[in-house]
Scaffold this motif. Structure first.
Motif, PDB file in Angstrom:
ATOM      1  N   UNK A  49      23.263  77.679 -18.895  1.00 16.64           N
ATOM      2  CA  UNK A  49      23.653  77.399 -17.788  1.00 16.64           C
ATOM      3  C   UNK A  49      25.352  76.380 -17.145  1.00 16.64           C
ATOM      4  N   UNK A  50      24.901  75.115 -18.243  1.00 13.61           N
ATOM      5  CA  UNK A  50      25.131  73.744 -17.698  1.00 13.61           C
ATOM      6  C   UNK A  50      25.869  73.520 -18.658  1.00 13.61           C
ATOM      7  N   UNK A  51      25.785  74.376 -20.029  1.00 20.10           N
ATOM      8  CA  UNK A  51      26.335  74.252 -21.074  1.00 20.10           C
ATOM      9  C   UNK A  51      28.269  73.825 -20.642  1.00 20.10           C
ATOM     10  N   UNK A  52      28.587  73.971 -22.280  1.00 23.43           N
ATOM     11  CA  UNK A  52      30.622  73.934 -22.374  1.00 23.43           C
ATOM     12  C   UNK A  52      30.287  74.020 -24.464  1.00 23.43           C
ATOM     13  N   UNK A  53      31.387  74.399 -24.194  1.00 25.79           N
ATOM     14  CA  UNK A  53      30.920  74.922 -25.782  1.00 25.79           C
ATOM     15  C   UNK A  53      31.670  73.695 -26.043  1.00 25.79           C
ATOM     16  N   UNK A  54      31.201  73.154 -27.747  1.00 22.40           N
ATOM     17  CA  UNK A  54      31.261  71.872 -28.269  1.00 22.40           C
ATOM     18  C   UNK A  54      32.503  71.301 -28.127  1.00 22.40           C
ATOM     19  N   UNK A  55      33.187  72.530 -28.888  1.00 24.74           N
ATOM     20  CA  UNK A  55      34.344  72.297 -30.052  1.00 24.74           C
ATOM     21  C   UNK A  55      35.495  72.540 -27.905  1.00 24.74           C
ATOM     22  N   UNK A  56      35.186  72.861 -27.351  1.00 28.82           N
ATOM     23  CA  UNK A  56      35.722  72.597 -25.964  1.00 28.82           C
ATOM     24  C   UNK A  56      35.983  71.044 -25.544  1.00 28.82           C
ATOM     25  N   UNK A  57      34.834  69.881 -26.087  1.00 32.53           N
ATOM     26  CA  UNK A  57      35.058  69.126 -25.281  1.00 32.53           C
ATOM     27  C   UNK A  57      35.338  68.239 -26.879  1.00 32.53           C
ATOM     28  N   UNK A  58      35.017  68.560 -27.938  1.00 34.80           N
ATOM     29  CA  UNK A  58      36.602  68.652 -28.673  1.00 34.80           C
ATOM     30  C   UNK A  58      37.804  68.454 -28.683  1.00 34.80           C
ATOM     31  N   UNK A  59      38.547  70.090 -28.190  1.00 34.39           N
ATOM     32  CA  UNK A  59      39.400  69.721 -27.954  1.00 34.39           C
ATOM     33  C   UNK A  59      39.887  68.781 -26.444  1.00 34.39           C
ATOM     34  N   UNK A  60      39.269  68.758 -25.923  1.00 27.00           N
ATOM     35  CA  UNK A  60      39.645  67.745 -25.000  1.00 27.00           C
ATOM     36  C   UNK A  60      40.010  66.382 -25.383  1.00 27.00           C
ATOM     37  N   UNK A 165      35.254  76.030 -16.788  1.00 30.15           N
ATOM     38  CA  UNK A 165      36.414  75.613 -16.816  1.00 30.15           C
ATOM     39  C   UNK A 165      37.271  75.867 -18.634  1.00 30.15           C
ATOM     40  N   UNK A 166      38.821  76.173 -18.497  1.00 31.52           N
ATOM     41  CA  UNK A 166      39.302  76.701 -19.483  1.00 31.52           C
ATOM     42  C   UNK A 166      39.320  74.584 -20.213  1.00 31.52           C
ATOM     43  N   UNK A 167      39.559  74.712 -21.315  1.00 30.70           N
ATOM     44  CA  UNK A 167      40.119  73.448 -22.165  1.00 30.70           C
ATOM     45  C   UNK A 167      40.974  73.007 -21.233  1.00 30.70           C
TER      46      UNK A 167
END
Length: 185
Positions: A49-60, A165-167
């Motif tokens: 519930x705390x995580x966010x997709x790794x590809x989102x971090x990469x996109x940011x 959140x969204x990217x």
């Protein structure tokens, strides 16, 4: 004990030795400003519930590099190196991304935070350290389970909580903090 206090200020300090070590690390690796730390944190059932997709971090990270020429530092504790590596592998400009996950102790991490312009992190101890009055880095906190109860005890202009959140939302919040922070210098 029964003691009551209205003071919520957190203090966390790094030593001069820690500050120097981080300075040497930044210099040796030719890490330029602005420095932005991304802390993707733990994975697994408890942290879902705390995580966010790794590809989102990469996109940011890609957005911050392309828009601000940022140096991205992927942080994490011992055992989180794989998470940082996976994000690194997805980022387009790897020259601007550095992994410190599993490398720094808490005081060294605090010294690194003092050199940065922004922290983007899931809800972990990283946020508590960054909210220290001795560090003063703006924070974007992702996926806080109880945002009405838990939030950094710092000025609201220093943090933003974004749940699921969204990217684009993280990019907008990042830009807002970076613009605001650069005007203060």
């Amino acid at each position: 004990v029964g003691a009551k206090s209205n003071a919520h200020e957190v203090k966390f300090f790094s030593s001069q030795k820690d500050d120097e070590l981080v300075g040497k690390f930044l210099s040796k690796n030719k890490i330029s400003r602005p420095i932005i730390i991304i802390h993707a944190g733990k994975r697994g059932k408890f942290y879902a519930e705390y995580s966010w997709p790794l590809e989102n971090f990469a996109g940011v990270a890609d957005f911050l590099i392309e828009t601000y020429g940022a140096s991205i530092i992927l942080s994490g504790g011992k055992g989180e190196e794989v998470i940082a590596r996976r994000i690194y592998e997805m980022v387009k400009d790897k020259r601007k991304v550095h992994i410190v996950a599993g490398s720094f102790n808490l005081k060294q991490f605090a010294a690194l935070l003092k050199k940065s312009k922004l922290l983007i992190s899931i809800d972990t101890a990283t946020v508590h350290i960054a909210s220290s009055s001795s560090i003063r880095v703006p924070i974007i906190v992702l996926n806080v389970k109880y945002p009405k109860i838990w939030h950094p005890y710092i000025s609201k202009d220093r943090y933003k909580i974004l749940n699921r959140p969204t990217i684009d939302e993280v990019e907008m919040a990042s830009s807002e903090f970076l613009r605001k922070h650069s005007r203060k210098k």
